[in-house]
Enzyme design. Structure first.
Site, PDB file in Angstrom:
ATOM      1  N   CYS A   2       0.856  -1.190   0.000  1.00  0.00           N
ATOM      2  CA  CYS A   2       0.000   0.000   0.000  1.00  0.00           C
ATOM      3  C   CYS A   2       0.892   1.241   0.000  1.00  0.00           C
ATOM      4  CB  CYS A   2      -0.864   0.019   1.257  1.00  0.00           C
ATOM      5  SG  CYS A   2      -1.785  -1.501   1.512  1.00  0.00           S
ATOM      6  N   ARG A  27       1.430   1.563  -5.993  1.00  0.00           N
ATOM      7  CA  ARG A  27       1.700   0.634  -4.895  1.00  0.00           C
ATOM      8  C   ARG A  27       0.454  -0.146  -4.489  1.00  0.00           C
ATOM      9  NH1 ARG A  27       6.338   1.824  -2.064  1.00  0.00           N
ATOM     10  NH2 ARG A  27       5.469   0.842  -0.222  1.00  0.00           N
ATOM     11  N   TRP A  75      -3.643  -1.974  -1.306  1.00  0.00           N
ATOM     12  CA  TRP A  75      -3.619  -3.246  -2.041  1.00  0.00           C
ATOM     13  C   TRP A  75      -3.976  -4.287  -0.989  1.00  0.00           C
ATOM     14  CZ3 TRP A  75      -0.090  -7.649  -2.413  1.00  0.00           C
ATOM     15  CH2 TRP A  75      -0.379  -8.493  -3.485  1.00  0.00           C
ATOM     16  N   ASN A 101       0.877   0.298   6.030  1.00  0.00           N
ATOM     17  CA  ASN A 101       1.384  -0.510   4.917  1.00  0.00           C
ATOM     18  C   ASN A 101       2.149  -1.670   5.527  1.00  0.00           C
ATOM     19  OD1 ASN A 101       2.284  -1.515   2.458  1.00  0.00           O
ATOM     20  ND2 ASN A 101       4.165  -0.310   2.558  1.00  0.00           N
ATOM     21  N   GLY A 102       1.805  -2.910   5.122  1.00  0.00           N
ATOM     22  CA  GLY A 102       2.495  -4.086   5.640  1.00  0.00           C
ATOM     23  C   GLY A 102       1.487  -5.100   6.148  1.00  0.00           C
ATOM     24  N   GLU A 479      11.504 -13.599 -19.173  1.00  0.00           N
ATOM     25  CA  GLU A 479      11.024 -12.232 -18.950  1.00  0.00           C
ATOM     26  C   GLU A 479      10.058 -11.827 -20.054  1.00  0.00           C
ATOM     27  OE1 GLU A 479      10.781 -10.324 -16.662  1.00  0.00           O
ATOM     28  OE2 GLU A 479      10.462  -8.332 -17.475  1.00  0.00           O
ATOM     29  N   LYS A 483       6.277 -10.533 -19.206  1.00  0.00           N
ATOM     30  CA  LYS A 483       5.794  -9.205 -19.635  1.00  0.00           C
ATOM     31  C   LYS A 483       4.429  -9.323 -20.289  1.00  0.00           C
ATOM     32  CE  LYS A 483       7.513  -6.538 -17.809  1.00  0.00           C
ATOM     33  NZ  LYS A 483       8.123  -7.315 -16.846  1.00  0.00           N
ATOM     34  N   GLU A 486       1.726 -10.355 -17.730  1.00  0.00           N
ATOM     35  CA  GLU A 486       1.434  -9.325 -16.714  1.00  0.00           C
ATOM     36  C   GLU A 486       0.485  -8.259 -17.240  1.00  0.00           C
ATOM     37  OE1 GLU A 486       4.927  -8.393 -13.589  1.00  0.00           O
ATOM     38  OE2 GLU A 486       5.501  -8.045 -15.678  1.00  0.00           O
ATOM     39  N   HIS A 502       9.971 -32.808 -25.351  1.00  0.00           N
ATOM     40  CA  HIS A 502       9.724 -33.776 -24.271  1.00  0.00           C
ATOM     41  C   HIS A 502       8.389 -33.494 -23.596  1.00  0.00           C
ATOM     42  CE1 HIS A 502      13.739 -35.214 -24.919  1.00  0.00           C
ATOM     43  NE2 HIS A 502      14.250 -34.010 -24.688  1.00  0.00           N
ATOM     44  N   LYS A 601       3.121  -3.120  -7.532  1.00  0.00           N
ATOM     45  CA  LYS A 601       4.486  -2.827  -7.965  1.00  0.00           C
ATOM     46  C   LYS A 601       5.504  -3.597  -7.141  1.00  0.00           C
ATOM     47  CE  LYS A 601       7.772  -1.034 -10.245  1.00  0.00           C
ATOM     48  NZ  LYS A 601       8.058  -1.719 -11.526  1.00  0.00           N
TER      49      LYS A 601
HETATM   50  C1  BG6 Z   1       6.219  -7.980  -8.691  1.00  0.00           C
HETATM   51  C2  BG6 Z   1       6.368  -6.911  -9.730  1.00  0.00           C
HETATM   52  O1  BG6 Z   1       5.144  -7.675  -7.855  1.00  0.00           O
HETATM   53  O2  BG6 Z   1       7.387  -8.090  -7.904  1.00  0.00           O
HETATM   54  C3  BG6 Z   1       7.479  -7.310 -10.654  1.00  0.00           C
HETATM   55  O3  BG6 Z   1       5.161  -6.756 -10.467  1.00  0.00           O
HETATM   56  C4  BG6 Z   1       8.754  -7.490  -9.857  1.00  0.00           C
HETATM   57  O4  BG6 Z   1       7.683  -6.327 -11.664  1.00  0.00           O
HETATM   58  C5  BG6 Z   1       8.557  -8.424  -8.654  1.00  0.00           C
HETATM   59  O5  BG6 Z   1       9.741  -8.054 -10.701  1.00  0.00           O
HETATM   60  C6  BG6 Z   1       9.739  -8.271  -7.709  1.00  0.00           C
HETATM   61  O6  BG6 Z   1       9.694  -6.941  -7.229  1.00  0.00           O
HETATM   62  P1  BG6 Z   1      11.061  -6.249  -6.767  1.00  0.00           P
HETATM   63  O7  BG6 Z   1      10.674  -4.870  -6.351  1.00  0.00           O
HETATM   64  O8  BG6 Z   1      11.594  -7.078  -5.636  1.00  0.00           O
HETATM   65  O9  BG6 Z   1      11.965  -6.277  -7.968  1.00  0.00           O
END
Ligand code: BG6
Length: 606
Positions: A2, A27, A75, A101-102, A479, A483, A486, A502, A601
């Site tokens: 958050c 966030r 969040w 937050n947490g 990756e 992408k 996501e 396989h 994020k």
């Molecule tokens: C995810 C993000 O929640 O956490 C990704 O959407 C990120 O983009 C992953 O790679 C790890 O986050 P961080 O901040 O530890 O690189």
């Protein structure tokens, strides 16, 4: 994860708080709220949905009066996203409001205790226990109530607490919280992005510390309530860096920033042709004491680690493994003082990564962190830190975070190989030269693919996509697939090209799209065979190949060309068009690119 903000000043607080929440919305964005004090009572406004809903509901904060306040964009971790579970949460007597937050891991026990003491709960959140603890411990001294309430909490939390009489507190434990020093006003926030419009002078709170903010002063206390002196840092970037800069989405802006971010990350570490890190060095004895390297991270950071693994093993001949942090932390890992643990994290706050770091450090590992956020939890916990200097990354799907992580790993590999006496001067100089050239190569990777939105338009109809490749190409596939998943919500899987036969090739048929990365030249012919295998089963093939490769045109239906770089650095050029491909496919599919559903994020909870 958050975002929380706080303000103490002589102007109305709510508009400042809501603007701050907009800058933290990456966030978490499933509900938002503010609480402000007019010196006698607390006024609260909170609502499900984006910060925009809160702004619309309060005429951008004009409707709620008060010059001291806290704000929150959520969040959800405990309790569904709705108006009641939105923060701030109030004490029953209306004296306190709290944002958090947490995760408060012992909230259930605390809730039982408080309920037994006659407190009633309005929400399903863990946070609400803090509001009632404050009321329970209040005996006229708000600061002492904050200390006592915080001492009962277990887990990770950054708290903003406001009192009806106008006092404002910030508390930090394993969750980022930064104080901003203004003129006649002061602030706190989970991320400097919310502070830079007002000030670049900041104080990073450490775990266990808390602060009281008034319009004229900030006082920081340690866990025992003793005032402590804290250094004031200067934020290196300005508010534009956290804005969209004319791009439609933060993600596209951050893709385009990659040449500059690579340069900002690499150039300051090359002096007179030699790589050196400002915060990291090891004696020869410490170096030769390392007999293995473990790279650990989550998400894209882990996939940058996959690229780093190939490069470090190739140059340093030290065994390297890449471990998912969420697995490593619980695997009873075999770690000792001969293990170098490389922890990669853009935010420096990912809970699983922090936990894995703690677990391995406790078992004797030497910890090197590669992070993008100064003063982040991982940066503080590690023995050594090499920062990526990508600037604030706002889009949930990382781009410049990933490529600058790969840049640091490439530099680390060269530096380590040289220190281990495994690199000829010519090779070292050539690699350093290649690093200098990379910003231009990244730009060329963009320029070669200015029409990629047309390819995305053509291919956006596929609903399951396979990314295949070998060696470094396979690492990039991971990756590239993530992408696409996501931000476009298309099922995509990365697969080692040699492994496809396989089993998984059973799924490949007419209507399958196979993205084949064919830049790793030592295995190009093998990869071409894989293209034939999937074509024979009716798949459409989108290849990624080096500029000038004509052979690929005979096999692939479409080709994305990337510039030729040093083979070890090619993943950095390759991923850029795949980022653009994912971006434009998501755009074609009408997805919310900067705030994809279900994601955040940085996931600062388990
Ligand atoms: C995810 C993000 O929640 O956490 C990704 O959407 C990120 O983009 C992953 O790679 C790890 O986050 P961080 O901040 O530890 O690189």
């Amino acid at each position: 994860m958050c975002g929380i903000v706080g303000f103490a000043g002589t102007r109305e607080a709510a508009p400042v708080l809501i603007d701050g929440l907009r800058r933290l919305e990456y966030r978490g964005y499933d509900s938002a709220g503010v609480a402000v004090s007019d010196g006698a009572a607390i006024n609260v406004a909170k609502v499900k949905g984006y910060v925009k809903n809160l702004s619309d509901m309060t005429h951008d904060g004009a409707d709620i009066r008060g010059r001291i306040g806290v704000g929150h964009t959520r969040w959800a971790t405990h309790g569904a996203p709705n108006d009641v579970n939105a923060h701030p949460h109030m004490s029953s007597d209306g004296r306190f409001a709290v944002v958090h937050n947490g995760i408060i891991e012992n909230y259930a026990l605390l809730r039982q205790e408080l309920t037994k003491n006659g407190y009633t709960f309005a929400s399903d959140t863990d946070t609400e226990v803090v509001a009632h603890l404050l009321e329970m411990y209040y005996d006229g001294d708000a600061r002492r109530a904050v200390m006592k309430a915080a001492s009962r909490l277990e887990g990770s939390y950054s708290l903003g607490v406001i009192c009806a009489d106008g006092r404002l507190f910030a508390v930090r434990e394993q969750s980022p919280l930064i104080l901003g020093l203004g003129v006649g006003e002061n602030y706190f926030a989970s991320d400097v992005a919310a502070l830079v419009p007002h000030t670049k002078n900041v104080i990073y709170l450490d775990d266990g510390e808390f602060a009281e903010l008034t319009p004229d002063a900030i006082t920081v206390y340690d866990v025992r309530g003793r005032a402590v002196e804290k250094p004031v840092s200067k934020v290196a970037w300005d508010v534009e860096a956290a804005e969209k800069g004319g791009y439609e989405h933060f993600m596209l802006k951050e893709i385009m920033e990659q040449p500059a971010c690579f340069k900002a990350t690499v150039e300051p570490r090359i002096k007179d042709g030699r790589i050196e890190f400002e915060n990291f060095d090891l004696t020869d004895e410490e170096l030769h004491d390392i007999n293995r390297i473990i790279i650990t991270a989550c998400g894209s950071a882990g996939y940058a680690g996959q690229v780093g693994r190939y490069v470090i093993e190739e140059l340093c001949r030290v065994p390297v493994s890449v471990e998912l942090a969420s697995e490593l932390r619980y695997r009873n890992p075999i770690i000792d003082r001969h293990t170098l643990l490389v922890v990669i994290s853009q935010s420096g706050e990912t809970a699983d990564t922090i936990a894995a770091l703690r677990e391995c450090k406790a078992r004797g590992a030497r910890v090197l962190a590669i992070v993008n956020v100064v003063g982040s939890t991982i940066a503080k916990l590690a023995d050594h830190v090499i920062y990526t200097w990508a600037g604030p990354e706002i889009a949930v799907a990382t781009t410049k975070g990933y490529t600058t992580q790969a840049a640091v790993l490439d530099m680390l590999a060269i530096w380590l190989a040289d220190r281990l006496g495994l690199m000829e001067k010519e090779r070292y100089d050539a690699l350093v030269e290649a690093l200098h050239a990379m910003p231009g190569q990244i730009q060329r990777a963009i320029d070669l693919n200015r029409g990629i939105h047309r390819l995305a338009k053509k291919l956006c109809k596929y609903n399951d996509i396979y990314f295949i490749g070998r060696n470094l190409d396979y690492a990039v596939c991971m990756e590239g697939a993530l992408k696409l998943k996501e931000i476009s919500y298309i099922f995509a899987e990365a697969y080692a090209a040699g492994e496809l036969k396989h089993g998984t090739i059973a799924l490949v048929e007419q209507g399958s799209l196979v993205v084949t990365l064919a830049c790793y030249e030592p295995l190009f012919d093998k990869t071409m065979s894989n293209i034939e295998e999937v074509k024979a089963r009716g798949a459409e093939v989108l290849a990624v190949a080096l500029e000038g490769n004509r052979k690929i045109l005979s096999k692939a239906d479409d080709v994305i060309f990337v510039p030729r770089t040093d083979p070890l650095f090619n993943p950095i050029a390759q991923i850029v068009p795949l980022q653009l491909f994912a971006y434009y496919v998501a755009k074609e599919r009408g997805c919310d690119i900067d705030k994809p559903k279900n994601l955040a994020k940085s996931v600062t909870v388990e």
